[in-house]
Design an enzyme around this catalytic site. Structure first.
Site, PDB file in Angstrom:
ATOM      1  N   LYS A 121      13.777  17.126   4.738  1.00  0.00           N
ATOM      2  CA  LYS A 121      14.863  17.352   3.778  1.00  0.00           C
ATOM      3  C   LYS A 121      15.614  16.051   3.478  1.00  0.00           C
ATOM      4  O   LYS A 121      15.930  15.759   2.339  1.00  0.00           O
ATOM      5  CB  LYS A 121      15.884  18.376   4.308  1.00  0.00           C
ATOM      6  CG  LYS A 121      15.332  19.764   4.505  1.00  0.00           C
ATOM      7  CD  LYS A 121      16.439  20.752   4.884  1.00  0.00           C
ATOM      8  CE  LYS A 121      17.121  20.448   6.196  1.00  0.00           C
ATOM      9  NZ  LYS A 121      16.253  20.630   7.382  1.00  0.00           N
ATOM     10  N   ARG A 137      10.536  10.514  15.122  1.00  0.00           N
ATOM     11  CA  ARG A 137      11.616  10.076  14.227  1.00  0.00           C
ATOM     12  C   ARG A 137      12.551   9.090  14.933  1.00  0.00           C
ATOM     13  O   ARG A 137      12.940   9.304  16.080  1.00  0.00           O
ATOM     14  CB  ARG A 137      12.392  11.311  13.758  1.00  0.00           C
ATOM     15  CG  ARG A 137      13.595  10.955  12.906  1.00  0.00           C
ATOM     16  CD  ARG A 137      13.971  12.050  11.973  1.00  0.00           C
ATOM     17  NE  ARG A 137      14.519  13.221  12.638  1.00  0.00           N
ATOM     18  CZ  ARG A 137      14.943  14.299  11.992  1.00  0.00           C
ATOM     19  NH1 ARG A 137      14.865  14.349  10.670  1.00  0.00           N
ATOM     20  NH2 ARG A 137      15.426  15.329  12.644  1.00  0.00           N
ATOM     21  N   ARG A 182      17.431  10.290  18.070  1.00  0.00           N
ATOM     22  CA  ARG A 182      18.549  11.237  18.174  1.00  0.00           C
ATOM     23  C   ARG A 182      18.347  12.106  19.410  1.00  0.00           C
ATOM     24  O   ARG A 182      17.240  12.557  19.669  1.00  0.00           O
ATOM     25  CB  ARG A 182      18.590  12.130  16.926  1.00  0.00           C
ATOM     26  CG  ARG A 182      19.173  11.456  15.729  1.00  0.00           C
ATOM     27  CD  ARG A 182      18.963  12.237  14.441  1.00  0.00           C
ATOM     28  NE  ARG A 182      19.187  13.674  14.535  1.00  0.00           N
ATOM     29  CZ  ARG A 182      19.065  14.500  13.501  1.00  0.00           C
ATOM     30  NH1 ARG A 182      18.740  14.045  12.311  1.00  0.00           N
ATOM     31  NH2 ARG A 182      19.268  15.792  13.658  1.00  0.00           N
ATOM     32  N   ARG A 242      16.513  24.145  18.275  1.00  0.00           N
ATOM     33  CA  ARG A 242      16.929  24.048  16.871  1.00  0.00           C
ATOM     34  C   ARG A 242      16.046  24.915  15.978  1.00  0.00           C
ATOM     35  O   ARG A 242      16.519  25.507  15.000  1.00  0.00           O
ATOM     36  CB  ARG A 242      16.894  22.590  16.405  1.00  0.00           C
ATOM     37  CG  ARG A 242      18.020  21.773  17.021  1.00  0.00           C
ATOM     38  CD  ARG A 242      17.805  20.298  16.839  1.00  0.00           C
ATOM     39  NE  ARG A 242      17.938  19.885  15.456  1.00  0.00           N
ATOM     40  CZ  ARG A 242      17.461  18.735  14.967  1.00  0.00           C
ATOM     41  NH1 ARG A 242      16.819  17.906  15.758  1.00  0.00           N
ATOM     42  NH2 ARG A 242      17.643  18.428  13.710  1.00  0.00           N
ATOM     43  N   ARG A 246      23.583  26.446   5.955  1.00  0.00           N
ATOM     44  CA  ARG A 246      22.677  26.843   7.027  1.00  0.00           C
ATOM     45  C   ARG A 246      22.986  28.248   7.533  1.00  0.00           C
ATOM     46  O   ARG A 246      22.287  28.723   8.438  1.00  0.00           O
ATOM     47  CB  ARG A 246      22.822  25.881   8.201  1.00  0.00           C
ATOM     48  CG  ARG A 246      21.760  24.779   8.251  1.00  0.00           C
ATOM     49  CD  ARG A 246      22.176  23.824   9.339  1.00  0.00           C
ATOM     50  NE  ARG A 246      21.156  23.094   9.994  1.00  0.00           N
ATOM     51  CZ  ARG A 246      20.935  21.780   9.806  1.00  0.00           C
ATOM     52  NH1 ARG A 246      21.585  21.125   8.878  1.00  0.00           N
ATOM     53  NH2 ARG A 246      20.052  21.161  10.529  1.00  0.00           N
TER      54      ARG A 246
HETATM   55  P1  AMP Z   1      20.593  17.602  10.684  1.00  0.00           P
HETATM   56  O1  AMP Z   1      20.756  16.126  10.638  1.00  0.00           O
HETATM   57  O2  AMP Z   1      20.691  18.245   9.338  1.00  0.00           O
HETATM   58  O3  AMP Z   1      19.355  18.033  11.430  1.00  0.00           O
HETATM   59  O4  AMP Z   1      21.853  18.175  11.513  1.00  0.00           O
HETATM   60  C1  AMP Z   1      22.078  17.778  12.846  1.00  0.00           C
HETATM   61  C2  AMP Z   1      23.022  18.752  13.537  1.00  0.00           C
HETATM   62  O5  AMP Z   1      24.279  18.765  12.853  1.00  0.00           O
HETATM   63  C3  AMP Z   1      22.583  20.201  13.573  1.00  0.00           C
HETATM   64  O6  AMP Z   1      21.680  20.490  14.632  1.00  0.00           O
HETATM   65  C4  AMP Z   1      23.926  20.912  13.762  1.00  0.00           C
HETATM   66  O7  AMP Z   1      24.391  20.769  15.086  1.00  0.00           O
HETATM   67  C5  AMP Z   1      24.832  20.077  12.869  1.00  0.00           C
HETATM   68  N1  AMP Z   1      24.819  20.587  11.474  1.00  0.00           N
HETATM   69  C6  AMP Z   1      24.336  19.957  10.375  1.00  0.00           C
HETATM   70  N2  AMP Z   1      24.504  20.703   9.278  1.00  0.00           N
HETATM   71  C7  AMP Z   1      25.120  21.848   9.689  1.00  0.00           C
HETATM   72  C8  AMP Z   1      25.546  23.024   9.038  1.00  0.00           C
HETATM   73  N3  AMP Z   1      25.381  23.197   7.709  1.00  0.00           N
HETATM   74  N4  AMP Z   1      26.140  23.995   9.776  1.00  0.00           N
HETATM   75  C9  AMP Z   1      26.333  23.847  11.098  1.00  0.00           C
HETATM   76  N5  AMP Z   1      25.930  22.765  11.796  1.00  0.00           N
HETATM   77  C10 AMP Z   1      25.323  21.775  11.095  1.00  0.00           C
END
Ligand code: AMP
Length: 216
Positions: free
Chosen positions: A14, A125, A158, A169, A89
């Site tokens: 994404k 990654r 990460r 996740r 989400r």
């Molecule tokens: P990402 O970089 O999109 O994979 O997001 C990393 C982490 O940020 C996720 O595992 C959540 O802990 C938090 N996070 C990101 N976007 C959201 C969202 N829309 N709602 C809740 N937590 C989020």
């Protein structure tokens, strides 16, 4: 100008696609994950609150997430449209987006990738400390090992890309985010693309589906 939301399991690409769409469509890239990581880096109250959720691969509570996105979209460049990466989400976030974007949510793009690809994608990654530029040890290595090509900062993995957290996740995605595919299908704005192809081909597929949407 429109809002376009990207849906897909963690590791579907994404973020990569959002950056490319942002350049192609001249819309800002708004990533909730990047915003949380920025807040964490700067030790803001949002960052302090979000830290425990991020490190466990849990979703940050809706109220905090929605407020953070509302603030971001209230900035001048976000008011008219954006590529939303990682938001919404949950169903509550999707409802909040409907209020924020009104009729200008043009598409929810579901980037589909087979589950068996994901652990490999996420295990490889690497992200740069300074600005979050993304690399992959196999598919997109930096010119110099461990160093960002763009800003020279260190690359790191990460915490939440480690296999145990990745599995959690994926479970969280299935439970809380996967239902949004139906949510957007019912509203007639769902676009599904095959994310298991080269990066450029995925972008092409998204752009041509958006064009078809616009003319249909
Ligand atoms: P990402 O970089 O999109 O994979 O997001 C990393 C982490 O940020 C996720 O595992 C959540 O802990 C938090 N996070 C990101 N976007 C959201 C969202 N829309 N709602 C809740 N937590 C989020």
């Amino acid at each position: 100008m429109p809002f376009i939301a990207l849906l897909g399991v963690p590791g579907a690409g994404k973020g990569t696609q959002a950056k490319r769409l942002s350049a192609a469509l001249a819309l800002p890239h708004v990533s909730s994950g990047d915003l949380f990581r920025e807040n964490l880096k700067h030790g803001t109250p949002i960052g302090q609150e979000a830290e425990k959720y991020l490190s466990r691969g849990e979703l940050v509570p809706d109220a905090i997430t929605i407020e953070m996105i509302e603030e971001r979209l209230a900035q001048t460049d976000g008011a008219a449209g954006a590529i939303l990466d990682g938001f919404p989400r949950t169903a509550r976030q999707a409802d909040a987006l409907e209020n924020m974007a009104g009729g200008s949510l043009r598409a929810a793009v579901h980037v589909e990738v087979p589950i068996e690809r994901l652990v490999e994608r996420m295990a490889g990654r690497r992200v740069c400390r300074e600005q979050g530029h993304v690399y992959h040890t196999k598919h997109k290595p930096p010119k110099e090992w461990g160093i960002c090509d763009i800003d020279g900062s260190e690359l790191y993995q990460r915490d939440d890309d480690k296999p145990e957290t990745v599995r959690h996740r994926l479970k969280v995605y299935e439970e809380q985010t996967a239902p949004l595919v139906e949510y957007y299908r019912e509203r007639g704005v769902l676009v599904t693309v095959n994310g298991d192809q080269p990066i450029e081909a995925v972008t092409e597929a998204i752009l041509s589906s958006l064009e078809q949407e616009a003319t249909s």
